[in-house]
Structures are given as structure tokens and as C-alpha cells.
Design a protein around this motif. Structure first.
Motif, short mmCIF file in Angstrom:
data_model
loop_
_atom_site.label_atom_id
_atom_site.label_comp_id
_atom_site.label_asym_id
_atom_site.label_seq_id
_atom_site.Cartn_x
_atom_site.Cartn_y
_atom_site.Cartn_z
N ALA A 149 0.83 -1.20 0.00
CA ALA A 149 0.00 0.00 0.00
C ALA A 149 0.86 1.26 0.00
CB ALA A 149 -0.93 -0.01 1.21
N VAL A 150 1.93 1.24 0.80
CA VAL A 150 2.84 2.38 0.83
C VAL A 150 3.47 2.59 -0.54
CG1 VAL A 150 5.02 3.21 1.79
CG2 VAL A 150 3.34 2.13 3.28
N SER A 151 3.95 1.52 -1.14
CA SER A 151 4.59 1.61 -2.45
C SER A 151 3.62 2.08 -3.52
CB SER A 151 5.19 0.26 -2.84
OG SER A 151 6.24 -0.10 -1.97
N GLN A 152 2.37 1.63 -3.43
CA GLN A 152 1.38 2.02 -4.43
C GLN A 152 1.13 3.52 -4.40
OE1 GLN A 152 -2.31 -0.14 -4.37
NE2 GLN A 152 -3.27 1.18 -5.88
N SER A 153 1.02 4.09 -3.20
CA SER A 153 0.79 5.54 -3.10
C SER A 153 1.97 6.31 -3.66
CB SER A 153 0.55 5.93 -1.64
OG SER A 153 -0.69 5.46 -1.17
N ILE A 154 3.20 5.89 -3.33
CA ILE A 154 4.38 6.58 -3.85
C ILE A 154 4.47 6.43 -5.36
CG2 ILE A 154 6.90 6.64 -3.81
CD1 ILE A 154 6.75 5.68 -0.89
N ARG A 155 4.25 5.21 -5.83
CA ARG A 155 4.32 4.95 -7.28
C ARG A 155 3.27 5.77 -8.04
NH1 ARG A 155 1.71 -0.44 -8.80
NH2 ARG A 155 -0.07 0.95 -8.48
#
Length: 591
Positions: free
Chosen positions: A267-273
Motif C-alpha cells: 500500500a505504501v509503495s502504491q501511493s508513492i508509485r
């Protein structure tokens, strides 16, 4: 010399090219065949034979030539690890007989011999030459000897400073060993001594980040030199060909984005991406780079493998990795593609030259809240923070900054996650605060705790203004719950509360990306800023007064390659988080 020191010395000398390119002094006749043979033996590692050949040449010559060959014989024996033999080979060589960089080489050799025999004062006297006067090919050895001499004299701080300067010239195992000796030297000093000595360092001294980390390891936090950038990047001006161009802008070709795609951080990576790609597709310069995304995995080894794969695919800029441990490990590597890391390592090292690190740090927010409160005329503060690692970091940074600015912390407490009755903690923190206008409360906690705390502060008649880090805001308005937070002022990403020039509008993207809502909104803004920073990295690193007007704040860089944010400010009104006093700017408000 102890065996590990011998090994390290050998590695350092190997780094210098085994001294094989050292030139003969002015005035020496063209190389004889015997001299060429002796140098060839040295280059091949036949050090005993090389030393013997040089000594034969010394015996066959006089004056300057003999001194030159004795020095070379001594250097061969030193490379072999025979310092006593080197001393005998030198004999009574006179400095006036040496030329070029030979006098300095003699001093370094004599200093190493003196260290072996415990003559620390003599070694230090021989190593006083300024770094700027030491040729590049001798600087590593000079710094390493100085670090050893300072440590042997009992000055661990000076030894660490020499090793911090040495760090930039090393790689691989040499750098690892040097960093261990650096951190061990600082760890041996008490916190008060470190605080006193760091005050003597210039702002850009390479030792400063290491001392800051050593103090954090001892539970101590220093006040920060908060950024005050004044010059926005991108000002349009005529270029070399007469066409208008943005000041500081550098076109990019191939960019790799390294993010952990495993379930734990998905979830963290998805927001940054999504934030990164949103800024990418909103880029109207017409010079967008190629972008590829790589899974940086769960471990530092996974992140290094992802970096290497990206470089093999042609990446010239790498954004990521995200985990602290992976960032630290990547900074240990010899980087062929420049890096914008998405976190700060906990081990103290800074990015290699040309690279940078960028993160949303609770410490930085705590320090800026302290500065903001002081600017509001608040001189006395109570601290109430959650009983978590990140909240404690923010609280310690707040205290250090507030007290350094002349403020007084009159009470402090921590709230455990399962507690709901905070009366005892409130009394502990605010009993000495009083009711004057110069008092304030700093909190660092999640919204759930803050919604319980603020009504209890009112019941306890703790009427002071309350200020917080961004953690107090859930990212989206929840009017019914957040009415309890009315009046609370907090720092956060300006993009959450209004438009930021050059960034996609939040209302628009949040309707398209769930990752731009709630707690992910801040990370979405973080990803947008990572993309926006890339073409200006060179300019920011060279111009500390410059800044990128970012979604998470005004973004500027220090001399160590660390990206800093000047945050924005918001306040709850009728359960809604709005820009404080109607201001969208990240600039601190004036009283």
C-alpha cells in the motif's frame, strides 16, 4: 603494526595504484635499465627483490639520486610490512636531497614508523600538512595515518574527523572498516563531549552527520539548522542558443523507480508509485524520461540486485529504495547511476557525491513545530507524545530545537496506546504551564489519541494553544470526529489543503486514485515530489538557497545531499483541516 592494520594499509596503498606511477625527482638522470627493473619488480609485488635492487642503485649513486633510491627501497619494504627494514633503508636521507612529492612521502613513512614505535608526538608533528597540500594519490594514506595518530594520542574526535574526510575516497571493504573505526571512536565519547565538540565544526564538515547519529544512538538530539531557502528553481531565462530555459533544469533520459512490492509494504509503495507517475504524466516540459519500475524486495540484498538490474537496463538515475536498511546498504556501493533515495539511513552515512536522500522524517517536523511556536511568541511548552519510536523522535527533536531557541519545556509525558484516561499524564506535563499566552502544548500522535486528548486538556483547564506534527491528521476530513481537534494547528504537506503550482490537483487525482486519499495522500505527494526533484538535483546540491515548490513543502538540499522540507501549516476549524490563517504557503507564519 598489528596484522589488521597491515592489511588495511596494504589495501589503501593498492587503492593508490601501488605507488607505481611515482615520478623520479627533478635532476635525476634518465631511468637506467636497473631502475626500470626495480620499478617493475615493485609493480609485480616482488617487494624484497625490488627493495634490494633500489638499495644497490643507492649505493651506486650519490646525492639526490641516492636519496631517491633509498626512499623507493624503504617504500617497497613498507609495502611488504617491514617498517623496521624501511627505517634501515632510509638511513640518514636528507629532505633537501628529495624533490617533488618525495619530502611528503618521507614524512608519511617516518610518521608510520614513529607510530609503530609508540612515538605519537613525532607522528603527529610529521602529519600536520593541510589536506589541500597533499596530492590526491597520497591523501588516503595521510588521512589514515592521521586518524591512527590522533586516536593513539587520546583524541577520538579528531581521529573520527580524519576518518570522515577519508570516507569519500574509499569503497568496499576499505570503507566499511574505516566507518567502523569512525563510529567506534565516537561511541567511546560521552554525549556532553560530543555536543561540545560538534559546536566547533563548520556547517558542512563531513563529520557532522556521524556525530548527529552517535548522539541519537545515545538518546540525544541536536537542534537543527533549519532551511530557509529563498530562490525558487525553474526561473525562465535565455539559454546558450537564445531559447528560454528553466534555471537549474537538467533533462533526464532513463529513470528507474525502486519500490518494495511485497504485501507488507504494497500500500505504501502504491501511493508513492501513483504519485510519481501522476507527476510524470502531468509533466508538460516535453522532455519526460523513460521510466521503469523495479521490485526492491524485502532485504538490502534484494534492493542492491534491483539497482544493478536497473543500471544494466540503462538507468542513469535511480529513485529509491524505500527501506532504511536498504538505503544504507546502497550508499555503501560504488554507484554508477545517481540515486535519489526515498528514506534516510539510520547508520549516519550520507549519500555519495551527486546522489541525495529524501524522506518524511518525524524529527524534522518536530523541529519545525518548535520553531513555529517560538515565532508565535510561545516561550514555555509541555510535550505530550505517543509511546512509539517515531513520536519519541519527534518529541526529542522538538525539545532540542525549542530549548536551543531559548524556550523552556516545563513538562513531558508519553501516552500508551491502550490508555483512554489521560488525566495523570496531562497533569504531569502541564502542571507548570500556567495560563499565560506564552505557553503552548506540543503533541505527536495519531488522530485517535488526539481526539481523546484534546477534550481532556480542556477539562483539565489546560487552555494553551496546541500544535502537532502531521501524524495528527488522517489525510481526509472527518468532520464528526475531528470537531474535537478544533483549534489544533499542525504542519503538513501543502498539497493536502490546496493547489500547488505544477502538481496535479488533489481533488481530481483522488477521484481517480484511491492511493491519493486518506493516509496514502501524504505518500502520494511524496512520490510526486520525488519526480519533481530529479531534474533539479544538481542545482539544489550546488545552491543551498534554492528550492523546489513541492507538494510536501518547499524542498531544498544541504551540502551532505539530504533533501529538507519547509512544511506548510493547517488548523482544524469546525472539524475541517484548513490552511492556517488562509495561507497555503510553506513559509513559517509570523506573529
Amino acid at each position: 603494526m598489528a596484522a589488521p592494520q597491515l592489511a588495511f594499509a596494504a589495501l589503501l596503498c593498492a587503492l593508490l595504484g601501488a605507488c607505481a606511477t611515482l615520478s623520479e625527482p627533478t635532476g635525476v638522470a634518465p631511468s637506467y635499465a636497473e631502475a626500470a627493473d626495480a620499478e617493475q619488480l615493485y609493480a609485480q609485488g616482488e617487494l624484497d627483490q625490488s627493495a634490494a635492487a633500489f638499495l644497490q642503485l643507492a649505493q651506486a649513486h650519490h646525492g639526490d639520486e641516492a636519496a631517491h633510491y633509498r626512499l623507493r627501497a624503504a617504500e617497497a619494504l613498507r609495502e611488504r610490512g617491514d617498517l623496521d627494514g624501511a627505517a634501515r633503508a632510509l638511513g640518514d636521507v636528507k629532505r633537501r636531497r628529495l624533490h617533488g612529492n618525495e619530502p611528503l612521502r618521507l614524512d608519511l613513512l617516518d610518521a608510520e614508523i614513529a607510530l609503530k614505535h609508540g612515538d605519537i608526538a613525532q607522528a603527529q608533528a610529521l602529519l600536520t600538512v593541510p589536506d589541500s597540500d597533499v596530492p590526491q594519490n597520497l591523501r588516503v594514506r595521510a588521512l589514515e595515518l592521521r586518524a591512527r595518530a590522533d586516536l593513539a594520542s587520546g583524541d577520538a574526535f579528531a581521529s573520527a574527523r580524519a576518518r570522515a574526510a577519508l570516507d569519500r575516497y574509499l569503497a568496499g571493504a576499505d570503507r566499511e572498516q574505516n566507518r567502523k573505526q569512525l563510529t567506534d571512536a565516537l561511541a567511546a565519547m560521552n554525549a556532553n563531549a560530543l555536543k561540545t565538540r560538534i559546536e566547533t565544526l563548520p556547517a558542512g564538515d563531513p563529520l557532522r552527520p556521524w556525530v548527529e547519529q552517535a548522539l541519537r544512538d545515545k538518546g540525544q538530539t541536536l537542534a537543527r539548522e533549519l532551511p530557509r531557502p529563498s530562490h525558487p528553481v525553474g526561473t525562465m531565462q535565455p539559454g546558450a542558443n537564445g531559447a528560454m530555459q528553466a534555471e537549474g533544469y537538467t533533462s533526464l533520459k532513463h529513470v528507474a523507480l525502486l519500490l518494495p512490492l511485497n504485501a507488507q509494504l504494497a500500500a505504501v509503495s502504491q501511493s508513492i508509485r501513483d504519485g510519481f507517475l501522476s507527476a510524470y504524466f502531468a509533466d508538460t516540459t516535453g522532455r519526460r524520461p523513460d521510466v521503469r519500475i523495479y521490485d526492491s524486495g524485502k532485504t538490502p540484498a534484494d534492493a542492491i540486485a534491483a539497482y544493478n538490474a536497473a543500471v544494466a537496463d540503462g538507468a542513469d538515475h535511480v529513485v529509491g529504495p524505500l527501506q532504511r536498511e536498504s538505503v544504507g546498504e546502497l550508499f555503501h556501493q560504488s554507484l554508477s547511476a545517481r540515486v535519489l533515495a526515498l528514506n534516510h539511513p539510520d547508520t549516519g552515512e550520507v549519500p555519495p557525491p551527486g546522489s541525495a536522500e529524501f524522506g518524511l522524517l518525524p524529527d524534522a517536523e518536530g523541529a519545525q513545530v518548535a520553531e513555529h511556536m517560538r515565532e508565535r511568541g510561545i516561550a514555555r511548552a509541555a510535550i505530550i507524545a505517543a509511546d512509539t519510536e517515531w513520536a519519541d523522535r519527534a518529541a526529542r527533536a522538538f525539545r532540542a530545537q525549542f530549548e536551543a531557541g531559548g524556550g523552556s519545556v516545563v513538562g513531558e509525558t508519553r501516552l500508551r496506546d491502550k490508555d483512554v484516561n489521560y488525566s495523570t499524564s496531562i497533569t504531569q506535563a502541564t502542571a507548570s504551564l500556567g495560563s499565560g499566552a506564552d505557553g503552548g502544548v506540543f503533541i505527536s500522535m495519531r488522530p485517535q489519541q488526539a481526539r481523546l486528548l484534546l477534550p481532556q486538556l480542556k477539562i483539565a483547564n489546560a487552555a494553551a494553544s496546541v500544535f502537532a506534527t502531521s501524524h495528527v491528521y488522517a489525510g481526509d476530513n472527518n468532520t464528526s470526529l475531528d470537531r474535537d481537534l478544533d483549534g489544533l494547528e499542525f504542519c503538513d504537506a501543502p498539497w493536502l489543503f490546496g493547489p500547488v503550482p505544477g502538481r496535479p490537483d488533489r481533488n481530481q487525482v483522488s477521484s481517480q486514485f484511491a492511493s491519493a486519499s486518506g493516509v496514502g495522500a501524504r505518500l502520494f505527494a511524496f512520490g510526486m515530489d520525488a519526480y519533481a526533484l530529479l531534474p533539479y538535483m544538481d542545482w539544489l546540491l550546488a545552491h543551498p538557497d534554492a528550492y523546489v515548490n513541492g507538494a510536501t513543502g518547499e524542498l531544498t538540499a544541504d551540502s551532505f545531499g539530504r533533501i529538507h522540507r519547509v512544511v506548510g501549516w493547517a488548523r482544524f476549524r469546525n472539524g475541517v483541516a484548513l490552511p492556517a490563517d488562509g495561507a497555503l504557503s510553506a513559509a513559517p507564519m509570523q506573529q
